[in-house]
Motif scaffolding. Structure first.
Motif, short mmCIF file in Angstrom:
data_model
loop_
_atom_site.label_atom_id
_atom_site.label_comp_id
_atom_site.label_asym_id
_atom_site.label_seq_id
_atom_site.Cartn_x
_atom_site.Cartn_y
_atom_site.Cartn_z
N GLY A 1 0.63 -1.35 -0.06
CA GLY A 1 0.00 -0.07 0.02
C GLY A 1 0.96 1.41 0.14
N ALA A 2 0.37 2.31 -0.76
CA ALA A 2 1.00 3.32 -0.75
C ALA A 2 1.03 4.07 0.68
N ARG A 3 0.02 4.17 1.11
CA ARG A 3 -0.33 5.08 2.48
C ARG A 3 0.73 4.30 3.80
N LEU B 1 4.16 5.85 3.01
CA LEU B 1 4.17 7.33 3.16
C LEU B 1 3.98 7.66 4.77
N PHE C 1 4.11 9.40 -2.85
CA PHE C 1 2.88 9.63 -3.32
C PHE C 1 2.49 8.86 -4.64
N LEU C 2 3.42 8.15 -5.03
CA LEU C 2 3.00 7.41 -6.30
C LEU C 2 2.33 5.96 -5.86
N ARG C 3 1.16 5.73 -6.82
CA ARG C 3 0.21 4.54 -6.28
C ARG C 3 0.94 3.19 -6.81
N PRO C 4 1.58 2.97 -7.84
CA PRO C 4 1.97 1.69 -8.28
C PRO C 4 3.15 1.43 -7.46
N TRP C 5 3.28 0.06 -7.08
CA TRP C 5 4.28 -0.53 -5.98
C TRP C 5 5.62 -0.28 -6.77
N ARG D 1 6.81 3.24 -7.34
CA ARG D 1 7.18 3.76 -5.79
C ARG D 1 8.41 3.52 -5.40
#
Length: 231
Positions: A76-78, A81, A161-165, A168
């Protein structure tokens, strides 16, 4: 016969200002920062160079490794972050407190040494010298915290803040590599060392830290999943 002072073979020593004249500001600054034969006094830069360059490098490696380690067990991006932001704040506070305590101990030692020297000077009949060159614990703590935060912000802002793993993790690795090479080269330039060797050394060390963190967290994740499935 008196020597010809106006000849071209006069000894080249730095001229002293005559009585009533004021020395040029450039000469004063050069004398303060340069060593013999116009060389830069790199030892005078050691304290602030260590706090700035090493603090930024520590922040970059710590937060980048933390984000990559969390990415190894959570896509997960969150999560990446939040972990990077937590690492930035916690690391900056830790650096500030550690630098404050360390420099304050040095401050106390220098004050005790200065008071002992003043007491011996007064007993000998001389005047005591003022306290000069004492470090500032607050300034050292602020500089260390800001340097750590500046280095940690690079991987956090580039990949947090990038969504694809895959994108990121690649952004964190790429930005961290550029930052590590830059910090190593900058520290070498300011310290009078080889920029190529220093940049490569810092870059390889950062890669090793990120690879070890990713591998350890991945192994723990696989082991945990295996135990849950067998249970």
């Amino acid at each position: 016969m008196a020597p010809n002072l106006g000849s071209d073979h006069a000894p080249q020593f730095p001229s002293r200002p005559k009585h009533g004249e004021v020395a040029d500001a450039g000469d004063i600054e050069a004398a303060a920062h340069d060593g013999p034969a116009g060389r830069v006094d790199y030892l005078a830069r050691a304290q602030w160079l260590r706090a700035a360059v090493l603090g930024a490098n520590d922040g970059l490696v710590s937060v980048a490794s933390l984000m990559i380690g969390v990415g190894a067990v959570n896509g997960g991006a969150r999560a990446m972050l939040v972990s990077g932001l937590a690492g930035l704040v916690a690391g900056a506070c830790s650096m500030a407190i550690g630098e404050f305590v360390s420099v304050y101990a040095q401050y106390d030692i220098q004050v005790a040494h200065s008071e002992g020297g003043r007491a011996c000077s007064e007993e000998a009949g001389g005047g005591g010298e003022g306290e000069e060159g004492l470090p500032s614990p607050a300034q050292a703590a602020a500089a260390s915290a800001l340097a750590f935060a500046a280095g940690a912000a690079l991987p956090l802002l580039s990949g947090g803040f990038l969504r694809p793993w895959a994108a990121r993790v690649a952004a964190v690795c790429a930005s961290s590599s550029l930052g590590l090479a830059g910090f190593g080269a900058a520290g070498a330039y300011l310290g009078g060392a080889s920029a190529v060797r220093s940049g490569a050394r810092v870059l390889l060390g950062g890669w090793l830290a990120m690879a070890v963190t990713f591998a350890v967290l991945k192994m723990f994740s696989l082991a945990f999943k295996t135990q849950v499935m067998s249970a």
